[in-house]
Design a protein around this motif. Structure first.
Motif, PDB file in Angstrom:
ATOM      1  N   GLY A  56      29.058  47.130  39.449  1.00  0.00           N
ATOM      2  CA  GLY A  56      30.467  47.137  39.067  1.00  0.00           C
ATOM      3  C   GLY A  56      30.879  45.820  38.438  1.00  0.00           C
ATOM      4  O   GLY A  56      31.597  45.787  37.428  1.00  0.00           O
ATOM      5  N   MET A  57      30.398  44.719  38.999  1.00  0.00           N
ATOM      6  CA  MET A  57      30.771  43.410  38.469  1.00  0.00           C
ATOM      7  C   MET A  57      30.211  43.208  37.069  1.00  0.00           C
ATOM      8  O   MET A  57      30.887  42.695  36.173  1.00  0.00           O
ATOM      9  CB  MET A  57      30.276  42.311  39.422  1.00  0.00           C
TER      10      MET A  57
ATOM     11  N   GLY B 287      34.288  45.822  39.667  1.00  0.00           N
ATOM     12  CA  GLY B 287      34.853  45.682  38.329  1.00  0.00           C
ATOM     13  C   GLY B 287      36.246  45.066  38.395  1.00  0.00           C
ATOM     14  O   GLY B 287      36.609  44.220  37.572  1.00  0.00           O
ATOM     15  N   HIS B 288      36.996  45.476  39.412  1.00  0.00           N
ATOM     16  CA  HIS B 288      38.333  44.933  39.634  1.00  0.00           C
ATOM     17  C   HIS B 288      38.259  43.443  39.930  1.00  0.00           C
ATOM     18  O   HIS B 288      39.021  42.643  39.391  1.00  0.00           O
ATOM     19  CB  HIS B 288      38.975  45.698  40.794  1.00  0.00           C
ATOM     20  N   LEU B 289      37.305  43.092  40.770  1.00  0.00           N
ATOM     21  CA  LEU B 289      37.132  41.689  41.163  1.00  0.00           C
ATOM     22  C   LEU B 289      36.916  40.812  39.940  1.00  0.00           C
ATOM     23  O   LEU B 289      37.570  39.778  39.756  1.00  0.00           O
ATOM     24  CB  LEU B 289      35.924  41.592  42.107  1.00  0.00           C
ATOM     25  N   ILE B 290      36.004  41.248  39.055  1.00  0.00           N
ATOM     26  CA  ILE B 290      35.697  40.453  37.868  1.00  0.00           C
ATOM     27  C   ILE B 290      36.823  40.573  36.848  1.00  0.00           C
ATOM     28  O   ILE B 290      37.375  39.581  36.378  1.00  0.00           O
ATOM     29  CB  ILE B 290      34.366  40.914  37.244  1.00  0.00           C
ATOM     30  N   GLY B 291      37.179  41.817  36.513  1.00  0.00           N
ATOM     31  CA  GLY B 291      38.128  42.049  35.429  1.00  0.00           C
ATOM     32  C   GLY B 291      39.510  41.525  35.752  1.00  0.00           C
ATOM     33  O   GLY B 291      40.102  40.775  34.968  1.00  0.00           O
TER      34      GLY B 291
ATOM     35  N   LEU C 278      39.316  37.713  37.993  1.00  0.00           N
ATOM     36  CA  LEU C 278      38.680  36.574  37.335  1.00  0.00           C
ATOM     37  C   LEU C 278      39.091  36.460  35.877  1.00  0.00           C
ATOM     38  O   LEU C 278      39.425  35.389  35.399  1.00  0.00           O
ATOM     39  CB  LEU C 278      37.157  36.744  37.436  1.00  0.00           C
ATOM     40  N   LEU C 279      39.085  37.577  35.153  1.00  0.00           N
ATOM     41  CA  LEU C 279      39.303  37.515  33.715  1.00  0.00           C
ATOM     42  C   LEU C 279      40.742  37.850  33.329  1.00  0.00           C
ATOM     43  O   LEU C 279      41.093  37.796  32.164  1.00  0.00           O
ATOM     44  CB  LEU C 279      38.333  38.458  32.993  1.00  0.00           C
ATOM     45  N   GLY C 280      41.549  38.234  34.280  1.00  0.00           N
ATOM     46  CA  GLY C 280      42.969  38.374  34.024  1.00  0.00           C
ATOM     47  C   GLY C 280      43.415  39.649  33.336  1.00  0.00           C
ATOM     48  O   GLY C 280      44.440  39.666  32.662  1.00  0.00           O
ATOM     49  N   VAL C 281      42.651  40.742  33.492  1.00  0.00           N
ATOM     50  CA  VAL C 281      43.148  42.027  33.011  1.00  0.00           C
ATOM     51  C   VAL C 281      44.321  42.427  33.902  1.00  0.00           C
ATOM     52  O   VAL C 281      44.328  42.135  35.099  1.00  0.00           O
ATOM     53  CB  VAL C 281      42.043  43.098  33.087  1.00  0.00           C
ATOM     54  N   ASP C 282      45.292  43.086  33.310  1.00  0.00           N
ATOM     55  CA  ASP C 282      46.471  43.460  34.088  1.00  0.00           C
ATOM     56  C   ASP C 282      46.108  44.450  35.188  1.00  0.00           C
ATOM     57  O   ASP C 282      45.489  45.477  34.914  1.00  0.00           O
ATOM     58  CB  ASP C 282      47.524  44.062  33.157  1.00  0.00           C
TER      59      ASP C 282
END
Lengths: 260, 270, 155
Positions: A66-67, A169-173, A176-180
């Motif tokens: 996922g990450m 995916g949530h953790l990274i996106g 970490l990367l600031g997706v809304d």
């Protein structure tokens, strides 16, 4: 040339004989299900060694897959200014394909090979024969509980894999990367359908669980009762399971999603 | 049961594996309450014979009667009922490796009876006491020596109080002390539990010491039978070779092969 | 068989977590939570051409997704495409003279139905039909018209 044809014929004959034996084995095994359900403690023990012991491998792998999806997806999608669609991308790929397939491959390597080795060694050390002479059917007593455990465990492990993957995916996106955060979830929920996506993924994992357990147990039961025979059977379990998973995944995907 | 108390009767049995005939039309009878030994060199299919009697393998022709029932014509259910009355001791012991000694001996009781735990405990301890390993009940099979494993397996085989026990090579690979223990055990169990014992072995001296009757098998045929004394004094060259362990005789030292010279030169001819 | 309490507990935990994950997938990852039959209503609209619209395509008002397309059928008398949409019941204030258009998200993106609310007091209810519609823009037609026109002006 004649030799080659003879070889081919021989191989074909062996394959059919094996297919026949494995079908007969499956039939015997399925007939034992009621006996196992009457004694659920047999199942519980196998759920432990098949399911619980695969738990960490599957969840950790799910998290990392996922990450990675989150990371790769973000870089690709942000090129098109579509990074809000990250949730959709991560969830769709996990729920439809990666979850069932990767979890099944890991399961074949972790639990399938262990099942083959266990049954094969029981055969090699005359435990199965001994049980038969004690008037206990080894298929009902030994094989069926393991089959049911595999059949039940894989769908649950797959659900865990996909869920943890979406969280990864949530953790990274998001973190970490600031997706809304809102669009990560809402776009995901908007595009994934319970029946078309989730249920089809679950059906895939049920089919894989059935096939892997069958292959693993049959290879063990059919193994030549020597150390070399058991080691070959274990290898065959992993290889044949992998082929079966990938082949069936293609067929199932075509049936499920190729409706046009 | 037939007139002379025959419990197992093998009639005109033929069994082949591939092209090799393991048994060629053999017949033998085993008397109730006696220790019968089936001896022969390694590789003559003695274990196979036990598996045929137990119904795990089916013969090409001929029949096997156990307690008056034709083993290979029984339905699966009846065969299993019959097997509850036949104990078999495998060469390796065949203990279930995922449970300890106590659970191994309790296994057939738990599978086949509805006894409560305290009854099972009593029975298990009795059987373990009989083989002298009551103190080892907490051990796992991998912690047992070969001799101990065999004795535990014996305790398990008598758990359901069978009418007969088949021993597959019980003396192979035992040190003299465990060997003596096993020999004595087989003899005592046979008399105290009124069992019928069938011992398959190639160990001449110890087997002959406890057997009431001996069959000697070679090349798929019965080459001699009788009480230990009769066998000892047999005129048959073959029996003499086997009983006294001579390297060459009717049984050749060499496995069947083309003549030595031809074989050595065969490569050049190709 | 001595089966330990610890083993039973772990098996129980495994089953519970597995089922929780299935539940999580159904509720959080997919649209089960936003769509159930009870809290939605159905409206339809007739288009001359529904273009690349598909079942499950979104229905939006002012960019906010309020429902989705559940059926696309052909009216055999007028040869129009009847698009049936399921709208979440919380969005129940749509006026009766709402117009429906089919747009494309971006140049090559998915097509969706956009509702443009009118000004009437009467509201759209279950099984209402939207009268004023604007068909999908088919790219080939536009290009065709453009080429035709430019050819005309040259002459």
């Amino acid at each position: 040339m004649i030799d080659l044809l003879t070889q081919l014929g021989k191989k074909t004959r062996y394959s059919f004989a094996k297919l026949g034996r494995s079908s007969f084995f499956l039939q015997q095994l399925l007939m034992g299900i009621t006996d196992v359900l009457v004694r659920p403690q047999l199942l519980s023990k196998q759920l432990y060694s098949v399911g619980v012991l695969s738990f960490f491998l599957i969840t950790i792998s799910g998290l990392f897959v996922g990450m990675v999806l989150g990371l790769q997806g973000y870089y690709i999608l942000s090129n098109f200014g579509a990074d809000e669609a990250l949730g959709v991308m991560v969830a769709t790929s996990l729920v439809r394909e990666l979850g069932p397939v990767v979890a099944a491959l890991l399961f074949a390597g972790r639990a399938g090979s262990a099942l083959t080795a266990e049954i094969g060694l029981m055969k090699a050390t005359e435990q199965l024969s001994g049980m038969e002479m004690m008037a206990i059917d080894p298929i009902k007593r030994i094989v069926t509980p393991r089959f049911l455990a595999g059949f039940i465990s894989l769908p649950l492990l797959t659900a865990l894999f996909s869920s943890v993957g979406v969280l990864g995916g949530h953790l990274i996106g998001v973190s970490l990367l600031g997706v809304d955060e809102g669009s990560y979830w809402s776009q995901m929920q908007a595009s994934l359908d319970v029946y078309d996506d989730i249920l089809n993924g679950v059906i895939k994992s049920i089919v894989f669980g059935f096939v892997i357990s069958w292959i693993a147990l049959f290879e063990g039961y059919d193994a030549i009762p020597t150390s070399e025979g058991v080691s070959c059977a274990t290898t065959r379990t992993v290889v044949n399971s992998a082929f079966a998973i990938l082949g069936l995944d293609f067929i199932l995907t075509a049936l499920m999603f190729g409706d046009i | 049961m037939s007139l002379n108390n025959t419990i197992v009767s093998v009639q005109n049995l033929t069994f082949s594996r591939g092209n090799r005939k393991i048994f060629d039309d053999i017949s033998l009878d085993i008397q109730q309450g006696k220790v019968t030994a089936i001896m022969g060199p390694s590789g003559t299919g003695k274990t196979t014979l036990l598996k045929i009697i137990g119904g795990q393998l089916s013969p090409a022709s001929g029949s096997v009667f156990v307690n008056g029932q034709n083993v290979h014509q029984l339905s699966r259910k009846n065969l299993y009922t019959l097997r509850k009355r036949m104990g078999m001791l495998f060469q390796s012991g065949a203990l279930l490796t995922d449970m300890n000694v106590y659970d191994n001996v309790a296994f057939p009781l738990r599978e086949h009876t509805d006894l409560n735990e305290s009854m099972i405990r009593t029975l298990v301890l009795m059987k373990l006491q009989a083989v002298g390993l009551r103190g080892a009940r907490e051990l796992m099979p991998n912690e047992l020596s070969g001799g101990m494993a065999r004795r535990i397996a014996l305790a398990r085989a008598i758990a359901l109080d069978p009418m007969m026990i088949m021993y597959d090579e019980p003396f192979t690979g035992q040190d003299p002390i465990s060997m003596a223990a096993l020999v004595q055990l087989i003899k005592t169990l046979n008399t105290t539990l009124n069992l019928t014992s069938i011992i398959v072995s190639h160990d001449v001296k110890d087997t002959a010491a406890i057997a009431d009757y001996i069959y000697i098998i070679s090349h798929g045929k019965i080459v001699g039978h009788g009480s230990p004394e009769e066998i000892e004094n047999s005129k048959s060259e073959w029996v003499q070779q086997f009983m006294h362990g001579k390297a060459d005789g009717p049984v050749h030292f060499h496995y069947p092969a083309p003549t030595y010279i031809d074989d050595l030169l065969a490569f050049d001819k190709n | 068989m001595q089966h330990s309490i610890k083993q039973d507990t772990l098996v129980g935990l495994f089953i519970a977590v597995g089922i929780a994950a299935l539940f999580f997938m159904a509720m959080q990852i997919s649209n089960l939570s936003t769509f159930t039959k009870e809290d939605s209503y159905t409206i339809s609209a007739a288009f001359e051409n529904s273009g690349g619209l598909k079942i499950k395509s979104p229905v939006v008002v002012g960019g906010v997704r309020i429902g989705r397309v559940i059926a696309i059928t052909l009216d055999q008398t007028k040869f129009q495409s009847i698009v049936t949409m399921k709208i979440e019941s919380q969005y129940n204030k749509l006026p009766e003279d709402t117009t429906a258009s089919i747009f494309t998200a971006g140049l090559l993106g998915e097509q969706y139905v956009s509702l443009d609310p009118g000004g009437l007091e009467d509201l759209l209810i279950n099984n209402s039909v939207i009268d004023i519609t604007q068909s999908a823009i088919v790219l080939e037609e536009i290009i065709g018209q453009f080429l035709f026109k430019s050819a005309e002006t040259k002459e």
